[in-house]
Design an enzyme around this catalytic site. Structure first.
Site, PDB file in Angstrom:
ATOM      1  N   LYS A  52       8.946  -6.842  -9.977  1.00 14.60           N
ATOM      2  CA  LYS A  52       9.563  -5.806  -9.135  1.00 14.60           C
ATOM      3  C   LYS A  52      10.399  -6.457  -8.025  1.00 14.60           C
ATOM      4  CE  LYS A  52       5.597  -2.685  -9.850  1.00 14.60           C
ATOM      5  NZ  LYS A  52       4.388  -2.087  -9.244  1.00 14.60           N
ATOM      6  N   GLN A  96       0.040  -2.537  -4.156  1.00 16.17           N
ATOM      7  CA  GLN A  96      -0.231  -2.662  -5.589  1.00 16.17           C
ATOM      8  C   GLN A  96      -1.697  -2.394  -5.905  1.00 16.17           C
ATOM      9  OE1 GLN A  96       2.078  -3.170  -7.938  1.00 16.17           O
ATOM     10  NE2 GLN A  96       0.727  -3.443  -9.680  1.00 16.17           N
ATOM     11  N   ASP A 119       5.958   4.978  -4.335  1.00 15.63           N
ATOM     12  CA  ASP A 119       5.049   5.126  -5.483  1.00 15.63           C
ATOM     13  C   ASP A 119       4.776   6.604  -5.792  1.00 15.63           C
ATOM     14  OD1 ASP A 119       3.998   2.960  -6.923  1.00 15.63           O
ATOM     15  OD2 ASP A 119       2.727   2.337  -5.245  1.00 15.63           O
TER      16      ASP A 119
HETATM   17  N1  GUN Z   1      -0.664  -0.712 -10.540  1.00 17.04           N
HETATM   18  C1  GUN Z   1      -0.324  -0.328 -11.803  1.00 17.04           C
HETATM   19  N2  GUN Z   1       0.705   0.534 -11.760  1.00 17.04           N
HETATM   20  C2  GUN Z   1       1.020   0.693 -10.457  1.00 17.04           C
HETATM   21  C3  GUN Z   1       2.011   1.464  -9.775  1.00 17.04           C
HETATM   22  O1  GUN Z   1       2.811   2.200 -10.360  1.00 17.04           O
HETATM   23  N3  GUN Z   1       2.027   1.349  -8.431  1.00 17.04           N
HETATM   24  C4  GUN Z   1       1.149   0.578  -7.747  1.00 17.04           C
HETATM   25  N4  GUN Z   1       1.222   0.547  -6.420  1.00 17.04           N
HETATM   26  N5  GUN Z   1       0.215  -0.140  -8.348  1.00 17.04           N
HETATM   27  C5  GUN Z   1       0.160  -0.078  -9.691  1.00 17.04           C
END
Ligand code: GUN
Length: 293
Positions: A52, A96, A119
């Protein structure tokens, strides 16, 4: 067979649009910024956050990852989030998951400023999605699936949709998006889960089948209506039969058997995954646009 939905190509379209929006902001002296918070050393999280962050930089979006030790307390993490909420140079904040078990995920997600919640996990944004209020943020993976359907010209209006899985990150928001009264929605949505009596029977009626329950290769050819659109959100790590001791990633769909039956289908990898990052960065630029308006 040419029935693949190419998530990499569609993600590239979205990235191109996001790049233009980011450039327009830069011209006004605003550089969109997203800060990632990672707690502990979960190997999958390290990979995902790294991807990301790299993509953000490619699009001229400022990004940084703050790595905290596994022993971080909930209170310490809350203090950090409050500091990031107050810092105008960060338009988006992403904590995350998974978090260490001594930290309550719901408490953390509710602490992120909803305006920076790229998110879409804050209760205010979850509520906005359910209400059809477009002023919030929609979780990236289901938003990405929605874009795959729209940009592949799959009819959604009036379609029978079956979502397999009712998780907060994919299943529930996916159902909300497609159920909404409005353009590119208006579907008849069924959500199947672990207590569903006959998921296969539901699946066989689906014009659009979204598999997001985290069961390797759950969707078999016999569960798919000929011509249906099949979207595989699953990412499951399983032992690799060809390499003893090694693992490999498989989806929730038995791709090789289902592809000949499906009208359209996402490959995995190369389907939904790239879209999640594309929507995250689109949300980040959206956040920066709103905050600088
Ligand atoms: N862990 C797995 N998928 C995600 C997501 O879309 N956002 C976040 N913050 N953590 C994750």
């Amino acid at each position: 067979m040419q029935n693949l939905i190419d998530g990499r190509a569609i993600a590239a379209q979205v990235h191109a649009e996001t790049t233009l929006r980011a450039a327009a902001l830069l011209q006004r002296g605003v550089q969109p910024g997203i800060v990632f918070v990672r707690v502990g050393e979960d190997p999958a999280s390290q990979v995902y956050v790294g991807m990301k962050e790299r993509k953000a930089r490619e699009l001229q979006i400022r990004s940084e990852t703050l790595v905290l030790p596994e022993s971080t307390t909930e209170r310490e993490l809350l203090v950090l989030i409050r500091r990031l909420n107050a810092d105008p140079s960060w338009h988006g904040i992403l904590v995350q998951a998974p978090l260490p078990t001594h930290i309550r995920q719901a408490v953390i997600y509710a602490a992120v400023d909803p305006a920076k919640d790229v998110d879409g996990f804050h209760p205010a944004n979850v509520g906005r999605l359910l209400l059809g209020d477009e002023g919030g943020f929609v979780p990236c993976t289901p938003a990405g699936v929605h874009q795959l359907l729209i940009r592949s010209h799959i009819p959604i209006q009036g379609a029978e949709v079956v979502v397999l899985g009712r998780g907060n990150i994919v299943g529930k928001p996916m159902a909300s998006i497609l159920l909404q009264k409005g353009r590119h929605a208006n579907a008849t949505v069924t959500v199947c889960h672990s207590a569903t009596r006959d998921a296969a029977a539901h699946c066989r009626r689906a014009d659009i089948l979204v598999a997001a329950m985290g069961v390797p290769l759950f969707v078999k050819a016999s569960m798919v209506k000929p011509g249906a659109t099949v979207i595989d959100v699953g990412v499951n790590r399983v032992p690799d039969p060809d390499k003893p001791g090694a693992t490999r990633l498989v989806g929730d769909v038995d791709f090789l058997k289902v592809q000949p039956i499906a009208g359209r289908i996402t490959p995995n990898p190369g389907g939904v995954g790239p879209m999640t990052i594309a929507m995250l960065l689109a949300n980040t630029v959206e956040a920066a646009e709103r905050q600088s308006a």
